[in-house]
Scaffold this motif. Structure first.
Motif, PDB file in Angstrom:
ATOM      1  N   CYS A   1       0.834  -1.215   0.000  1.00  0.00           N
ATOM      2  CA  CYS A   1       0.000   0.000   0.000  1.00  0.00           C
ATOM      3  C   CYS A   1       0.859   1.252   0.000  1.00  0.00           C
ATOM      4  CB  CYS A   1      -0.929   0.009   1.207  1.00  0.00           C
ATOM      5  SG  CYS A   1      -2.249  -1.211   1.093  1.00  0.00           S
ATOM      6  N   LEU A   2       1.899   1.269   0.808  1.00  0.00           N
ATOM      7  CA  LEU A   2       2.795   2.429   0.860  1.00  0.00           C
ATOM      8  C   LEU A   2       3.503   2.641  -0.467  1.00  0.00           C
ATOM      9  CD1 LEU A   2       4.334   2.090   4.427  1.00  0.00           C
ATOM     10  CD2 LEU A   2       2.756   3.843   3.623  1.00  0.00           C
ATOM     11  N   LEU A   3       3.979   1.562  -1.073  1.00  0.00           N
ATOM     12  CA  LEU A   3       4.673   1.681  -2.355  1.00  0.00           C
ATOM     13  C   LEU A   3       3.740   2.162  -3.448  1.00  0.00           C
ATOM     14  CD1 LEU A   3       6.993  -1.450  -2.341  1.00  0.00           C
ATOM     15  CD2 LEU A   3       7.669   0.958  -2.156  1.00  0.00           C
ATOM     16  N   SER A   4       2.506   1.664  -3.463  1.00  0.00           N
ATOM     17  CA  SER A   4       1.585   2.105  -4.509  1.00  0.00           C
ATOM     18  C   SER A   4       1.213   3.566  -4.314  1.00  0.00           C
ATOM     19  CB  SER A   4       0.336   1.227  -4.548  1.00  0.00           C
ATOM     20  OG  SER A   4      -0.422   1.388  -3.378  1.00  0.00           O
ATOM     21  N   ALA A   5       1.055   4.033  -3.081  1.00  0.00           N
ATOM     22  CA  ALA A   5       0.747   5.450  -2.832  1.00  0.00           C
ATOM     23  C   ALA A   5       1.919   6.318  -3.241  1.00  0.00           C
ATOM     24  CB  ALA A   5       0.413   5.659  -1.360  1.00  0.00           C
ATOM     25  N   THR A   6       3.136   5.898  -2.933  1.00  0.00           N
ATOM     26  CA  THR A   6       4.317   6.659  -3.321  1.00  0.00           C
ATOM     27  C   THR A   6       4.451   6.695  -4.835  1.00  0.00           C
ATOM     28  OG1 THR A   6       5.381   6.001  -1.286  1.00  0.00           O
ATOM     29  CG2 THR A   6       6.818   6.820  -3.022  1.00  0.00           C
ATOM     30  N   GLY A   7       4.166   5.575  -5.501  1.00  0.00           N
ATOM     31  CA  GLY A   7       4.242   5.524  -6.960  1.00  0.00           C
ATOM     32  C   GLY A   7       3.256   6.472  -7.613  1.00  0.00           C
ATOM     33  N   ALA A   8       2.037   6.539  -7.069  1.00  0.00           N
ATOM     34  CA  ALA A   8       1.032   7.447  -7.629  1.00  0.00           C
ATOM     35  C   ALA A   8       1.482   8.890  -7.499  1.00  0.00           C
ATOM     36  CB  ALA A   8      -0.307   7.241  -6.923  1.00  0.00           C
ATOM     37  N   HIS A   9       2.049   9.243  -6.346  1.00  0.00           N
ATOM     38  CA  HIS A   9       2.528  10.607  -6.145  1.00  0.00           C
ATOM     39  C   HIS A   9       3.699  10.908  -7.074  1.00  0.00           C
ATOM     40  CE1 HIS A   9       2.846  14.380  -4.102  1.00  0.00           C
ATOM     41  NE2 HIS A   9       4.127  14.172  -3.879  1.00  0.00           N
ATOM     42  N   ALA A  10       4.572   9.917  -7.275  1.00  0.00           N
ATOM     43  CA  ALA A  10       5.705  10.104  -8.190  1.00  0.00           C
ATOM     44  C   ALA A  10       5.210  10.327  -9.611  1.00  0.00           C
ATOM     45  CB  ALA A  10       6.636   8.894  -8.116  1.00  0.00           C
ATOM     46  N   ASP A  11       4.142   9.606 -10.003  1.00  0.00           N
ATOM     47  CA  ASP A  11       3.569   9.805 -11.332  1.00  0.00           C
ATOM     48  C   ASP A  11       3.069  11.232 -11.498  1.00  0.00           C
ATOM     49  OD1 ASP A  11       4.075   7.175 -11.950  1.00  0.00           O
ATOM     50  OD2 ASP A  11       2.002   6.506 -11.690  1.00  0.00           O
ATOM     51  N   GLU A  12       2.400  11.765 -10.468  1.00  0.00           N
ATOM     52  CA  GLU A  12       1.900  13.139 -10.518  1.00  0.00           C
ATOM     53  C   GLU A  12       3.054  14.129 -10.608  1.00  0.00           C
ATOM     54  OE1 GLU A  12      -1.361  13.981 -11.000  1.00  0.00           O
ATOM     55  OE2 GLU A  12      -1.488  11.813 -11.094  1.00  0.00           O
ATOM     56  N   ALA A  13       4.105  13.888  -9.838  1.00  0.00           N
ATOM     57  CA  ALA A  13       5.263  14.790  -9.851  1.00  0.00           C
ATOM     58  C   ALA A  13       5.858  14.874 -11.249  1.00  0.00           C
ATOM     59  CB  ALA A  13       6.307  14.333  -8.836  1.00  0.00           C
ATOM     60  N   GLY A  14       6.041  13.736 -11.892  1.00  0.00           N
ATOM     61  CA  GLY A  14       6.593  13.722 -13.252  1.00  0.00           C
ATOM     62  C   GLY A  14       5.676  14.409 -14.247  1.00  0.00           C
ATOM     63  N   PHE A  15       4.384  14.151 -14.114  1.00  0.00           N
ATOM     64  CA  PHE A  15       3.421  14.780 -15.012  1.00  0.00           C
ATOM     65  C   PHE A  15       3.426  16.297 -14.829  1.00  0.00           C
ATOM     66  CE2 PHE A  15      -0.881  16.431 -15.791  1.00  0.00           C
ATOM     67  CZ  PHE A  15      -0.996  16.138 -17.140  1.00  0.00           C
ATOM     68  N   LEU A  16       3.359  16.758 -13.586  1.00  0.00           N
ATOM     69  CA  LEU A  16       3.341  18.198 -13.324  1.00  0.00           C
ATOM     70  C   LEU A  16       4.615  18.860 -13.827  1.00  0.00           C
ATOM     71  CD1 LEU A  16       1.733  18.251  -9.779  1.00  0.00           C
ATOM     72  CD2 LEU A  16       0.686  18.957 -11.931  1.00  0.00           C
ATOM     73  N   ARG A  17       5.747  18.256 -13.560  1.00  0.00           N
ATOM     74  CA  ARG A  17       7.018  18.849 -14.002  1.00  0.00           C
ATOM     75  C   ARG A  17       7.127  18.904 -15.522  1.00  0.00           C
ATOM     76  NH1 ARG A  17       9.901  16.307  -9.076  1.00  0.00           N
ATOM     77  NH2 ARG A  17       9.907  18.094  -7.658  1.00  0.00           N
ATOM     78  N   SER A  18       6.429  18.020 -16.226  1.00  0.00           N
ATOM     79  CA  SER A  18       6.452  18.055 -17.692  1.00  0.00           C
ATOM     80  C   SER A  18       5.696  19.264 -18.235  1.00  0.00           C
ATOM     81  CB  SER A  18       5.867  16.758 -18.266  1.00  0.00           C
ATOM     82  OG  SER A  18       4.457  16.725 -18.142  1.00  0.00           O
ATOM     83  N   LEU A  19       4.909  19.923 -17.387  1.00  0.00           N
ATOM     84  CA  LEU A  19       4.162  21.125 -17.792  1.00  0.00           C
ATOM     85  C   LEU A  19       4.890  22.416 -17.420  1.00  0.00           C
ATOM     86  CD1 LEU A  19       0.581  19.979 -16.746  1.00  0.00           C
ATOM     87  CD2 LEU A  19       1.573  19.974 -19.043  1.00  0.00           C
ATOM     88  N   GLN A  20       6.077  22.288 -16.868  1.00  0.00           N
ATOM     89  CA  GLN A  20       6.895  23.443 -16.457  1.00  0.00           C
ATOM     90  C   GLN A  20       7.400  24.208 -17.679  1.00  0.00           C
ATOM     91  OE1 GLN A  20       8.106  24.147 -13.159  1.00  0.00           O
ATOM     92  NE2 GLN A  20       9.431  25.780 -13.794  1.00  0.00           N
ATOM     93  N   GLY A  21       7.411  25.529 -17.606  1.00  0.00           N
ATOM     94  CA  GLY A  21       8.035  26.327 -18.658  1.00  0.00           C
ATOM     95  C   GLY A  21       7.189  27.493 -19.126  1.00  0.00           C
ATOM     96  N   LYS A  22       7.615  28.056 -20.245  1.00  0.00           N
ATOM     97  CA  LYS A  22       6.901  29.176 -20.864  1.00  0.00           C
ATOM     98  C   LYS A  22       6.163  28.651 -22.088  1.00  0.00           C
ATOM     99  CE  LYS A  22      10.042  32.783 -19.305  1.00  0.00           C
ATOM    100  NZ  LYS A  22       9.140  33.371 -18.340  1.00  0.00           N
TER     101      LYS A  22
END
Length: 168
Positions: free
Chosen positions: A12-33
């Motif tokens: 459960c902990l690993l799956s929750a951490t993985g979901a948050h990591a997925d969001e972090a990568g997705f959000l960072r891909s929207l960074q910029g001008k």
């Protein structure tokens, strides 16, 4: 028994951490001008106006801020800002740019799109609700779409759509 419970908790902990990591990568891909063009309607029954926009997107592992300016007819300028936070499952935040005042945002991500319910500060188009989608179209493109229900027909109408390309 104790080892089985430990394995389940660890999973459960690993799956929750993985979901948050997925969001972090997705959000960072929207960074910029970003800059681009689109359309806007002041009301669901008003004519479409062409707009040009520029945005700066700032992202962290659990937040996204879109800060921009859109222009129509060379005489109208509107500052637009959306601030979102995520807990890895849901998104909440604030949208500023409507004449009604700051609006609340809440929703979730599905694939490459963050689908958000808007709760306007005042009644717009007969109610206080609309929808905003922030979509990553590909590596360098983003689309923001607002839809609202037309009170006369009951049908959803695109009130703004902005297609943005990453500025290089």
């Amino acid at each position: 028994m104790r080892s089985t419970v430990s394995l389940i908790l660890a999973a459960c902990l690993l799956s929750a951490t993985g979901a948050h990591a997925d969001e972090a990568g997705f959000l960072r891909s929207l960074q910029g001008k970003f800059a681009g063009k689109g359309t806007v309607r002041i009301r669901t029954n008003s004519p479409i106006m062409n707009i040009t926009c520029s945005f700066t997107s700032d992202a962290t592992a659990d937040s996204l801020s879109l800060d921009g300016t859109c222009r129509a007819l060379l005489i109208m300028t509107r500052e637009i800002r959306a601030d979102l936070k995520t807990d890895g499952k849901t998104y909440t935040g604030t949208y500023i740019g409507s004449r009604s005042g700051p609006a609340g945002l809440s929703g979730a991500r599905e694939g490459n799109a963050i689908n958000l319910d808007i709760h306007w500060a005042k009644i717009i188009n007969g109610d206080r609700d609309a929808e905003l989608t922030v979509e990553k179209v590909d590596g360098d493109d983003m689309r923001m779409t607002v839809t609202d229900m037309d009170p006369a027909t009951g049908k959803m109408v695109v009130t703004s759509q902005i297609d943005l390309k990453r500025a290089k």
